[in-house]
Design an enzyme around this catalytic site. Structure first.
Site, short mmCIF file in Angstrom:
data_model
loop_
_atom_site.label_atom_id
_atom_site.label_comp_id
_atom_site.label_asym_id
_atom_site.label_seq_id
_atom_site.Cartn_x
_atom_site.Cartn_y
_atom_site.Cartn_z
N TYR A 100 0.76 -1.26 0.04
CA TYR A 100 0.05 0.06 0.14
C TYR A 100 0.95 1.28 0.09
O TYR A 100 0.10 2.30 -0.09
CB TYR A 100 -0.86 0.09 1.01
CG TYR A 100 -2.30 -0.76 1.16
CD1 TYR A 100 -3.06 -0.39 -0.11
CD2 TYR A 100 -2.44 -2.01 1.70
CE1 TYR A 100 -4.48 -1.27 -0.51
CE2 TYR A 100 -3.60 -2.69 1.45
CZ TYR A 100 -4.51 -2.21 0.39
OH TYR A 100 -5.65 -2.92 -0.01
N GLU A 186 -5.16 -29.25 11.25
CA GLU A 186 -5.34 -28.55 10.01
C GLU A 186 -6.44 -27.29 9.88
O GLU A 186 -6.05 -26.19 9.36
CB GLU A 186 -5.63 -29.32 8.94
CG GLU A 186 -5.96 -28.71 7.59
CD GLU A 186 -6.37 -29.71 6.29
OE1 GLU A 186 -6.91 -29.42 5.12
OE2 GLU A 186 -6.60 -31.01 6.60
N ASP A 239 -7.26 -33.71 7.07
CA ASP A 239 -8.09 -34.46 6.29
C ASP A 239 -7.50 -35.42 5.57
O ASP A 239 -6.10 -35.27 4.88
CB ASP A 239 -8.86 -33.67 5.04
CG ASP A 239 -9.93 -32.73 5.91
OD1 ASP A 239 -10.22 -32.97 7.05
OD2 ASP A 239 -10.21 -31.76 5.40
#
Length: 358
Positions: A100, A186, A239
């Site tokens: 920015y 996770e 997972d």
């Protein structure tokens, strides 16, 4: 100052203590794991560190008099000038702050991110040495206390509320814990569910961390700092899909993009606790609770199977081959088929007590 244990009896942690002893023995031997077990994209693998840059990699030149690279050259000088001012004034800025300063010049955040990585790689110093800090998104809970750089005392608890991972990991001091293990989760939703189920208290003393998916730099630095300081067993709960395996590999072995900083980020002693593809059949999880692998999933799985560190992990390879053969994946939430609190009440305690990790 010790914590008052409220979790299971000491005998519960017998296998964990044995595992920690094997990790410490491996460290004494000079390795990263027990015996059982240029361009930034030019990497090699070392089992005690993870992915690293090769010593003699292909180099990319950026010239001020080349029409193809003059803009990139100018952007590098621009960011170097910002870094110089930060170091001189002993202040810090985030990558977003730098973007920015002149968003029209940079065009997008990715340009800034890549140049900062290139500069860090070129100078062979970590990003924090450039006074560029990262915004933390990770959370931590459990038996852990520390003091932040500004003197703030942080007391992580095993309750239902977690603490944000600090934005300056190098600055924290007086770290205290008596945790028997560190569990990396996770997903944020799974992490919060474990807190709601009082898992952290029931398994105390322990520490839980989540990077809310792909981990940010500070979450990885924190896991590394806790490992280097206390050498407690570190496990991952992800997972049973290629994306979860990829995230686990980032914690354990790092990524090619950050291979130049592998020594500061990777913990090769990490173990895969779950969800294992073999658990799906073992626990009789019904097929309608599973998800077919997409073409993108299959490409990711094939990519991971070809990576050099998989040759050091035959049990990991076997689990990934089970997934490839079944062409199915499973989220951790699939365990709710057995009961709503099966993960926290049965699955994880049994895995931890009886050494169900690879």
């Amino acid at each position: 100052m010790a914590f008052a244990p409220v979790g299971p009896e000491a005998s519960f942690f017998e296998v964990l203590d044995q595992h920690r002893a094997s990790l410490l023995a491996a460290l004494r031997r000079g390795g990263g794991e027990p015996a059982d077990g240029g361009t930034r994209l030019a990497s090699r693998f070392e089992d005690s560190v993870g992915l690293q840059m090769v010593p003699h990699c292909t180099r990319r030149k950026i010239k001020s008099d080349s029409p193809k690279s003059v803009k990139n050259f100018a952007l590098i000088l621009k960011i170097l000038s910002i870094i110089y001012k930060l170091v001189q004034s002993n202040t810090h800025a985030t990558k977003r702050d730098i973007y920015y300063t002149d968003s029209q010049l940079f065009g997008n955040q990715t340009v800034v991110d890549n140049i900062i990585n290139d500069i860090s790689c070129m100078l062979k110093v970590p990003r924090m040495s450039l006074h560029i800090s990262s915004t933390s998104k990770g959370l931590i809970a459990g038996n852990l206390r520390y003091i932040e750089e500004d003197g703030t005392k942080v007391h992580c608890t095993c309750g239902t509320t977690a603490v944000a991972v600090p934005s300056n990991i190098q600055g924290i001091r007086n770290i205290i814990t008596d945790a028997k293990f560190l569990l990396i989760v996770e997903k944020d939703a799974t992490f919060q569910r474990l807190l709601d189920d009082n898992f952290c208290n029931r398994m105390s003393p322990c520490i839980m961390v989540t990077g809310k998916g792909v981990p940010d730099l500070n979450t990885r630095l924190l896991v590394k700092k806790l490992w280097d300081t206390f050498h407690i067993p570190v496990f991952t709960l992800v997972d049973a899909d290629p994306h979860g395996i990829e995230i686990m590999c980032i914690y354990k072995y790092g990524s090619m993009a950050m291979s130049f900083e592998a020594h500061n980020l990777t913990v090769p002693a990490i173990r895969w606790l779950g969800l294992l593809p073999s658990d799906i059949k073992r626990l009789n999880i019904p097929r309608d609770s599973l998800i077919p692998l997409t073409k993108r999933d299959q490409m990711k799985l094939d990519s991971v199977l070809k990576r050099p560190y998989v040759t050091c992990q035959p049990f990991w390879r076997k689990e990934m081959e089970i997934m490839a053969d079944s062409k199915m994946k499973a989220e951790i939430q699939a365990l709710t088929f057995l009961s709503s609190d099966y993960l926290s009440r049965v699955y994880l305690p049994n895995k931890l007590k009886f050494g169900g990790w690879i």
